[in-house]
Design an enzyme around this catalytic site. Structure first.
Site, PDB file in Angstrom:
ATOM      1  N   GLU A 168      -4.899  -6.375  14.811  1.00 22.98           N
ATOM      2  CA  GLU A 168      -4.383  -5.066  14.390  1.00 22.98           C
ATOM      3  C   GLU A 168      -5.490  -4.017  14.474  1.00 22.98           C
ATOM      4  O   GLU A 168      -5.233  -2.838  14.674  1.00 22.98           O
ATOM      5  CB  GLU A 168      -3.818  -5.147  12.957  1.00 22.98           C
ATOM      6  CG  GLU A 168      -2.925  -3.974  12.593  1.00 22.98           C
ATOM      7  CD  GLU A 168      -2.104  -4.207  11.326  1.00 22.98           C
ATOM      8  OE1 GLU A 168      -0.892  -4.452  11.416  1.00 22.98           O
ATOM      9  OE2 GLU A 168      -2.684  -4.137  10.231  1.00 22.98           O
ATOM     10  N   HIS A 182      -5.097 -33.136  17.966  1.00 22.53           N
ATOM     11  CA  HIS A 182      -3.948 -33.954  18.378  1.00 22.53           C
ATOM     12  C   HIS A 182      -2.798 -33.085  18.865  1.00 22.53           C
ATOM     13  O   HIS A 182      -1.662 -33.535  18.951  1.00 22.53           O
ATOM     14  CB  HIS A 182      -3.511 -34.851  17.219  1.00 22.53           C
ATOM     15  CG  HIS A 182      -4.625 -35.752  16.777  1.00 22.53           C
ATOM     16  ND1 HIS A 182      -4.882 -36.970  17.353  1.00 22.53           N
ATOM     17  CD2 HIS A 182      -5.612 -35.557  15.856  1.00 22.53           C
ATOM     18  CE1 HIS A 182      -5.945 -37.509  16.780  1.00 22.53           C
ATOM     19  NE2 HIS A 182      -6.414 -36.666  15.875  1.00 22.53           N
ATOM     20  N   LYS A 225       0.839  -1.203   0.000  1.00 23.19           N
ATOM     21  CA  LYS A 225       0.000   0.000   0.000  1.00 23.19           C
ATOM     22  C   LYS A 225       0.872   1.251   0.000  1.00 23.19           C
ATOM     23  O   LYS A 225       0.663   2.172  -0.758  1.00 23.19           O
ATOM     24  CB  LYS A 225      -0.939  -0.039   1.214  1.00 23.19           C
ATOM     25  CG  LYS A 225      -1.872   1.140   1.294  1.00 23.19           C
ATOM     26  CD  LYS A 225      -2.854   1.022   2.458  1.00 23.19           C
ATOM     27  CE  LYS A 225      -3.628   2.328   2.588  1.00 23.19           C
ATOM     28  NZ  LYS A 225      -4.602   2.322   3.675  1.00 23.19           N
ATOM     29  N   GLY A 281      -4.971  -1.666   4.915  1.00 23.01           N
ATOM     30  CA  GLY A 281      -4.132  -2.795   4.502  1.00 23.01           C
ATOM     31  C   GLY A 281      -4.787  -4.136   4.769  1.00 23.01           C
ATOM     32  O   GLY A 281      -4.801  -5.018   3.914  1.00 23.01           O
ATOM     33  N   ARG A 282      -5.361  -4.305   5.960  1.00 31.94           N
ATOM     34  CA  ARG A 282      -5.931  -5.614   6.311  1.00 31.94           C
ATOM     35  C   ARG A 282      -7.300  -5.846   5.679  1.00 31.94           C
ATOM     36  O   ARG A 282      -7.931  -6.875   5.914  1.00 31.94           O
ATOM     37  CB  ARG A 282      -5.980  -5.782   7.828  1.00 31.94           C
ATOM     38  CG  ARG A 282      -6.639  -4.644   8.577  1.00 31.94           C
ATOM     39  CD  ARG A 282      -6.303  -4.717  10.074  1.00 31.94           C
ATOM     40  NE  ARG A 282      -6.739  -3.533  10.809  1.00 31.94           N
ATOM     41  CZ  ARG A 282      -6.038  -2.426  10.909  1.00 31.94           C
ATOM     42  NH1 ARG A 282      -4.877  -2.329  10.296  1.00 31.94           N
ATOM     43  NH2 ARG A 282      -6.482  -1.399  11.615  1.00 31.94           N
ATOM     44  N   GLU A 336      10.349  -4.766   4.730  1.00 37.67           N
ATOM     45  CA  GLU A 336      10.434  -6.164   4.304  1.00 37.67           C
ATOM     46  C   GLU A 336      10.172  -6.286   2.801  1.00 37.67           C
ATOM     47  O   GLU A 336      10.904  -6.974   2.076  1.00 37.67           O
ATOM     48  CB  GLU A 336       9.392  -7.011   5.061  1.00 37.67           C
ATOM     49  CG  GLU A 336       9.641  -7.147   6.547  1.00 37.67           C
ATOM     50  CD  GLU A 336       8.981  -6.045   7.379  1.00 37.67           C
ATOM     51  OE1 GLU A 336       8.747  -4.936   6.847  1.00 37.67           O
ATOM     52  OE2 GLU A 336       8.710  -6.302   8.563  1.00 37.67           O
ATOM     53  N   LYS A 375       8.999  -0.678  14.298  1.00 35.52           N
ATOM     54  CA  LYS A 375       9.600  -0.361  12.992  1.00 35.52           C
ATOM     55  C   LYS A 375      10.699   0.684  13.162  1.00 35.52           C
ATOM     56  O   LYS A 375      11.790   0.567  12.599  1.00 35.52           O
ATOM     57  CB  LYS A 375       8.538   0.250  12.067  1.00 35.52           C
ATOM     58  CG  LYS A 375       7.592  -0.724  11.430  1.00 35.52           C
ATOM     59  CD  LYS A 375       6.698   0.036  10.440  1.00 35.52           C
ATOM     60  CE  LYS A 375       5.504  -0.785  10.020  1.00 35.52           C
ATOM     61  NZ  LYS A 375       4.557  -0.058   9.177  1.00 35.52           N
TER      62      LYS A 375
HETATM   63  O1  F6P Z   1       2.987  -2.663   9.704  1.00 33.78           O
HETATM   64  C1  F6P Z   1       1.648  -2.913   9.597  1.00 33.78           C
HETATM   65  C2  F6P Z   1       1.168  -2.682   8.202  1.00 33.78           C
HETATM   66  O2  F6P Z   1       1.086  -1.331   7.949  1.00 33.78           O
HETATM   67  C3  F6P Z   1      -0.151  -3.362   7.932  1.00 33.78           C
HETATM   68  O3  F6P Z   1      -1.229  -2.646   8.386  1.00 33.78           O
HETATM   69  C4  F6P Z   1      -0.088  -3.560   6.473  1.00 33.78           C
HETATM   70  O4  F6P Z   1      -1.023  -4.491   6.023  1.00 33.78           O
HETATM   71  C5  F6P Z   1       1.340  -4.019   6.307  1.00 33.78           C
HETATM   72  O5  F6P Z   1       2.058  -3.259   7.260  1.00 33.78           O
HETATM   73  C6  F6P Z   1       1.923  -3.845   4.934  1.00 33.78           C
HETATM   74  O6  F6P Z   1       1.921  -2.508   4.538  1.00 33.78           O
HETATM   75  P1  F6P Z   1       2.142  -2.102   3.038  1.00 33.78           P
HETATM   76  O7  F6P Z   1       1.052  -2.709   2.231  1.00 33.78           O
HETATM   77  O8  F6P Z   1       2.090  -0.605   3.015  1.00 33.78           O
HETATM   78  O9  F6P Z   1       3.482  -2.620   2.609  1.00 33.78           O
END
Ligand code: F6P
Length: 553
Positions: free
Chosen positions: A358, A389, A212, A272-273, A218, A517
């Site tokens: 979240e 199990h 987003k 995002g979620r 990452e 972060k």
């Molecule tokens: O760090 C949390 C977050 O902002 C989430 O809410 C989001 O889904 C995820 O990181 C990834 O963010 P992006 O789509 O901006 O890379």
């Protein structure tokens, strides 16, 4: 319990606290007693919506308590806030924007206006572009730099830009094309991308960089590694043919070298979620095709209408929310297990972890006051029967009461009915066992029938007692097809929203992920540079880095 009449002057939180102490001070009927006293309990404590049946009769909730909680939802202005959500008001108050993911699956409303502009034409146009691009990969007409068709698509994203697509592609395996394979890379741990790329041929691989914000550490790190891997084999010019991107920040995407024809936007009013409904769903569309993806959107849209139109007493997401509030705020259950008896929903609990935790893992109200009482529970789970199990011992006999949501399909997508009959029997048996338990007298009788003597019975019997009266709900659906998956996701989205409104928190921001972060960014150079000073760090962090340096030699 009759506090409805004189409770109107109390805040919602105070009313919750009052219900909690009322429940704690009186012996409550067990679930079995509730059934015994009320022959209509199952009839009235389940709701059907199409093929989907939500059964909450095995909760400890009495009719009186349900009425109290429904009144509480009214007192928390759930209907008005629901209307504000769907109207596109800036319900995400800390970020000053709407939360309108429902617009992405709305095929019914004539227009949806955000900041004076109807967003539906843009939503439809982007959806059509995503569909056309996905189709060109599915049918092999889009080729890579060497002229080969794509056989592998790697989605690089994290959080909402990974969990939704990864969960849905796994859930809908029988609907996925066999012409290509989808892969998901999320973790900054280099093992993730290394293990994924190991078996892939760059000439046949398309990447989707899904972010987003297009700044997430990452995702940017993995995207750069993937880019270098591709360039090493096919050269710089191949990037524009092998990379696509999904983001709200098209300005940042351009710098990566991805041509506009392979870039798909979405709006900042999609959290995002909640973003798998947007172009973040590109990997899903590539896997299952645009028609199936639309069925998923339409399934979710049906739940949106149910949520908006059904009276609170027959409204599945509202009831799911009230059941959760009862278990968490009044009975004090700290966690909620999500146990799909559906192997393909293996990532659904992880998906719901982000959606719920979240959203509702908050400590202040919408206007910044400290919350009184508990907000979101810990969400966890794994598919059954495997969980039986592993951790079900604790759910059946442990000292923690763990409310469970069971999810199970009426029909399998495989021809073999035998497996599915066993699966369903196991699922229903868990709910039954949790509710009924097994008394000491019952255990003793069983052991006597097995021929054990008195001493042996006395020694063994306590270990075989099940207290019972442990709550669960069951979602039984026709089969796990795209529409059903859309429905299930939307049900939980709205459940989370209703709970947030009752707790008076903003479910659409996530400031709690920021500090970690920030500190990771600050630590990164210290970790990378074996000689950087550790003096400014706390003793534990410094000690850990020092030991790592020693191990690294
Ligand atoms: O760090 C949390 C977050 O902002 C989430 O809410 C989001 O889904 C995820 O990181 C990834 O963010 P992006 O789509 O901006 O890379």
């Amino acid at each position: 319990m009759n506090q409805q009449s004189d409770s109107s002057a109390l805040s919602v939180t105070e009313q919750l606290a009052r219900l909690k102490s009322a429940v704690a001070s009186q012996t409550q009927p067990t679930i079995l007693q509730l059934f015994a006293e009320d022959p209509r309990r199952f009839e009235d404590f389940h709701v059907r919506f199409g093929a989907l049946l939500f059964d909450y009769s095995k909760q400890r909730l009495s009719r009186a308590m349900l009425a109290e909680l429904t009144a509480l939802a009214q007192a928390a202005h759930v209907p008005a806030r629901r209307a504000a959500l769907f109207a596109g008001n800036a319900i995400n108050n800390t970020e000053g924007r709407p939360a309108l993911h429902m617009a992405l699956r709305d095929f019914v409303s004539p227009r949806i206006v955000v900041n004076g502009e109807d967003v539906l034409p843009d939503v439809a146009e982007t959806r059509a572009r995503v569909a056309a691009f996905a189709e060109s990969i599915r049918d092999g007409s889009l080729k890579g730099a060497t002229g080969k068709r794509f056989r592998h698509v790697v989605n690089i994203g994290i959080g909402g830009s990974d969990l939704g697509p990864a969960m849905a592609v796994r859930a809908l395996k029988p609907f996925c094309t066999r012409e290509l394979a989808l892969h998901f890379v999320s973790n900054v741990d280099g093992a993730d991308i290394a293990d994924t790329l190991e078996a892939l041929d760059p000439a046949e691989t398309m990447f989707i960089v899904a972010s987003k914000t297009f700044t997430t550490q990452e995702t940017m790190t993995n995207a750069a590694t993937a880019r270098a891997w591709l360039v090493a084999s096919l050269g710089e010019a191949a990037v524009s043919r092998h990379f696509s991107a999904v983001s709200t920040r098209l300005d940042r995407v351009a710098a990566f070298g991805i041509p506009p024809s392979k870039v798909f936007g979405f709006h900042d009013w999609v959290g995002g979620r909640y973003s798998l409904w947007s172009s973040i769903g590109l990997a899903i569309v590539i896997a299952i095709g645009a028609k199936n993806f639309e069925a998923m959107l339409r399934g979710a849209g049906e739940i949106d209408r149910h949520f908006q139109e059904a009276p609170l007493e027959r409204n599945i997401p509202v009831l799911m929310a009230l059941v959760g509030i009862y278990n968490h705020n009044i009975l004090g259950c700290a966690t909620q297990a999500i146990i799909p008896y559906d192997q393909r929903l293996g990532r659904f609990p992880a998906y719901l972890q982000q959606l719920d935790m979240e959203s509702n893992g908050k400590g202040v109200t919408r206007d910044g006051q400290k919350v009184h009482g508990a907000t979101g529970p810990v969400i966890w789970g794994e598919p059954g029967t495997n969980g039986q199990h592993a951790f079900f011992q604790l759910i059946h006999q442990g000292t923690e009461i763990v409310p469970v949501d069971f999810l199970v399909a009426a029909k399998p997508l495989e021809a073999d009915a035998h497996h599915h009959n066993l699966l369903v029997a196991n699922c229903l048996a868990q709910g039954e066992a949790l509710m009924k338990g097994r008394t000491l007298a019952e255990v003793e009788a069983l052991l006597r029938a097995e021929g054990l003597d008195g001493a042996a019975i006395a020694a063994l019997a306590p270990h075989k007692v099940f207290s019972g009266n442990r709550p669960s709900s069951t979602l039984l659906y026709g089969e796990l097809d795209p529409a059903t998956l859309g429905m299930l996701i939307a049900l939980y989205e709205h459940k989370v929203f209703v709970q947030a409104m009752i707790w008076d928190i903003n479910p659409f921001d996530q400031w709690g992920v920021e500090l970690g972060k920030e500190l990771a960014n600050r630590l990164a150079p210290v970790v990378a540079d074996g000689k950087a000073s550790l003096a400014a760090l706390d003793a534990s962090t410094a000690g850990l880095i020092a030991w790592r340096r020693q191990l690294q030699g």
